[in-house]
Design an enzyme around this catalytic site. Structure first.
Site, PDB file in Angstrom:
ATOM      1  N   THR A  12       0.862  -1.398   0.030  1.00 24.99           N
ATOM      2  CA  THR A  12      -0.018   0.102  -0.147  1.00 24.99           C
ATOM      3  C   THR A  12       0.770   1.253  -0.315  1.00 24.99           C
ATOM      4  O   THR A  12       0.456   2.427  -0.568  1.00 24.99           O
ATOM      5  CB  THR A  12      -0.937   0.001   1.196  1.00 24.99           C
ATOM      6  OG1 THR A  12      -1.768  -0.853   0.886  1.00 24.99           O
ATOM      7  CG2 THR A  12      -1.642   1.258   1.371  1.00 24.99           C
ATOM      8  N   SER A  54       2.021  -7.447  -0.867  1.00 22.71           N
ATOM      9  CA  SER A  54       2.565  -8.260  -0.051  1.00 22.71           C
ATOM     10  C   SER A  54       1.859  -9.742   0.055  1.00 22.71           C
ATOM     11  O   SER A  54       2.641 -10.801   0.240  1.00 22.71           O
ATOM     12  CB  SER A  54       2.741  -7.985   1.413  1.00 22.71           C
ATOM     13  OG  SER A  54       1.586  -7.725   2.102  1.00 22.71           O
ATOM     14  N   THR A  86       1.949  -4.461   4.215  1.00 23.87           N
ATOM     15  CA  THR A  86       1.798  -4.555   5.651  1.00 23.87           C
ATOM     16  C   THR A  86       1.122  -6.321   6.098  1.00 23.87           C
ATOM     17  O   THR A  86       1.455  -6.732   7.050  1.00 23.87           O
ATOM     18  CB  THR A  86       0.832  -3.973   6.386  1.00 23.87           C
ATOM     19  OG1 THR A  86      -0.350  -3.699   5.873  1.00 23.87           O
ATOM     20  CG2 THR A  86       1.699  -2.483   6.344  1.00 23.87           C
ATOM     21  N   ASP A  87       0.537  -6.703   4.768  1.00 24.67           N
ATOM     22  CA  ASP A  87      -0.036  -8.069   5.112  1.00 24.67           C
ATOM     23  C   ASP A  87       0.736  -9.130   5.356  1.00 24.67           C
ATOM     24  O   ASP A  87       0.573 -10.041   6.354  1.00 24.67           O
ATOM     25  CB  ASP A  87      -0.659  -8.615   3.934  1.00 24.67           C
ATOM     26  CG  ASP A  87      -2.179  -7.674   3.649  1.00 24.67           C
ATOM     27  OD1 ASP A  87      -2.437  -7.140   4.578  1.00 24.67           O
ATOM     28  OD2 ASP A  87      -2.742  -7.774   2.518  1.00 24.67           O
TER      29      ASP A  87
HETATM   30  N1  ASN Z   1      -1.250  -2.014   3.935  1.00 19.97           N
HETATM   31  C1  ASN Z   1      -0.814  -2.683   2.903  1.00 19.97           C
HETATM   32  O1  ASN Z   1       0.401  -2.687   2.566  1.00 19.97           O
HETATM   33  C2  ASN Z   1      -1.586  -3.882   2.742  1.00 19.97           C
HETATM   34  C3  ASN Z   1      -1.425  -4.352   1.288  1.00 19.97           C
HETATM   35  N2  ASN Z   1      -2.609  -5.433   0.899  1.00 19.97           N
HETATM   36  C4  ASN Z   1      -0.180  -5.209   0.958  1.00 19.97           C
HETATM   37  O2  ASN Z   1       0.176  -5.955   1.967  1.00 19.97           O
HETATM   38  O3  ASN Z   1       0.430  -5.387   0.138  1.00 19.97           O
END
Ligand code: ASN
Length: 324
Positions: A12, A54, A86-87
């Protein structure tokens, strides 16, 4: 002057919403708009290693990133910042913690809000991660995760909220420092992870969550010669429903390492209960208790140990010892 290498991998932090309002990786990386406020104090070098959400990250990508950081360490950078979705951020961060040399400061960060959102946290997290990576105190602490002004150890940090910017937390132990208005403050030191250099990764290490009334089916499905290990998120202090036991025993009889953590958010798994399926019986069967890690971290640790070609005894010691 400190030299910090920033490696972008996607997530993200590198995304914006499209015309329909869906968040997507765009042709332009919003991180390219970052203007360092550190002036002559920090020299930044930036590289797009890959640009993936991710959930698309695999152990092979984690190894690729580790190898890029190994090279940076030889090239004499003072610290590395990795931006990541973040995932699965906690899994990549812990993989790097287990496989990289101790000396280099490595900080992983991401964002919960995409670049177009009001109050987007991406550039702030990037900036505080760079600040942390250039701190003289960051170098010997293992891989760090900096999000929302908090500094966490990669070993224990976990994503706890689907969207809130205060999502990254360290259950049981808490963060090890913070990025304050006047600079980076570490308030706790942590025993470093034992570094386990690996050249390749072997996967087929599975993660299974226990639940009330669970039967043997999921364990039976992975009782295959191609399976390299399994981590079970067990109940409470480390217990399983009795109906799972024959299938767990079958995995052990096949020489497949079976590692147990608790599915509880806080605390550690231990062999406390002596009823059928309790931790005492599981430990006697040869299940390895892994203390303090959550399921996805324990899977990374087992995967690294298997990839390093450890013997069954070495693997049991490596996985069961908190700071190895
Ligand atoms: N906040 C994020 O980065 C979530 C995103 N879906 C990822 O992990 O790529």
């Amino acid at each position: 002057m400190k030299k910090i290498l920033v490696l972008h991998t996607g997530g993200t932090i590198a995304m914006s919403a499209d015309a329909a309002g869906n968040v997507v990786p765009g042709a332009e990386n919003p991180l390219d708009n970052y203007q360092s406020s550190f002036g002559a104090e920090i020299e930044l070098e930036t590289e797009d290693v890959f640009n993936l959400p991710s959930p698309h990250i695999t152990p092979e990508r984690m190894l690729e990133l580790k190898q890029r950081i190994d090279k940076a360490a030889h090239d004499g950078v003072d610290g590395v910042v990795v931006t990541h979705g973040t995932d699965t951020l906690e899994e990549t961060a812990y993989f790097l913690d287990l496989t990289l040399p101790n000396e280099l400061a490595v900080v992983v960060t991401g964002a919960m809000r995409s670049a177009n959102e009001i109050g987007s946290d991406g550039l702030h997290n990037l900036e505080t991660a760079i600040q942390t990576a250039s701190s003289p105190d960051a170098a010997d602490k293992g891989v760090l995760v900096v999000m929302n002004d908090e500094i966490h150890s990669a070993r224990y940090v976990t994503k706890t909220h689907t969207t809130n910017v205060a999502t990254f937390r360290t259950p049981t132990f808490g963060p090890i420092g913070l990025v304050a208005k006047q600079g980076v403050v570490f308030f706790e030191s942590l025993l470093r992870s034992t570094v386990c250099p690996i050249q390749t990764v072997s996967d087929n290490v599975f993660l299974i969550k226990a639940y009330a009334g669970m039967g043997p089916e999921l364990f039976e499905a992975i009782a295959q010669p191609t399976t390299h290990g399994v981590v079970i998120e067990a109940l409470g202090a480390g217990n399983l429903p009795p109906a799972t036991l024959p299938a767990v025993q079958k995995l052990l009889d096949m020489g497949i390492p079976v590692v147990l953590v608790s599915r509880c958010f806080n605390g550690i798994a231990q062999d406390v209960y002596a009823y059928e399926g309790g931790g005492v019986q599981l430990k006697q069967m040869g299940v390895i208790f892994c203390q303090g890690l959550n399921g996805q971290k324990a899977r990374i640790k087992l995967l690294v140990g298997v990839s390093a070609g450890m013997s069954a005894d070495e693997l049991a010691r490596f996985v069961a010892t908190a700071n190895s």
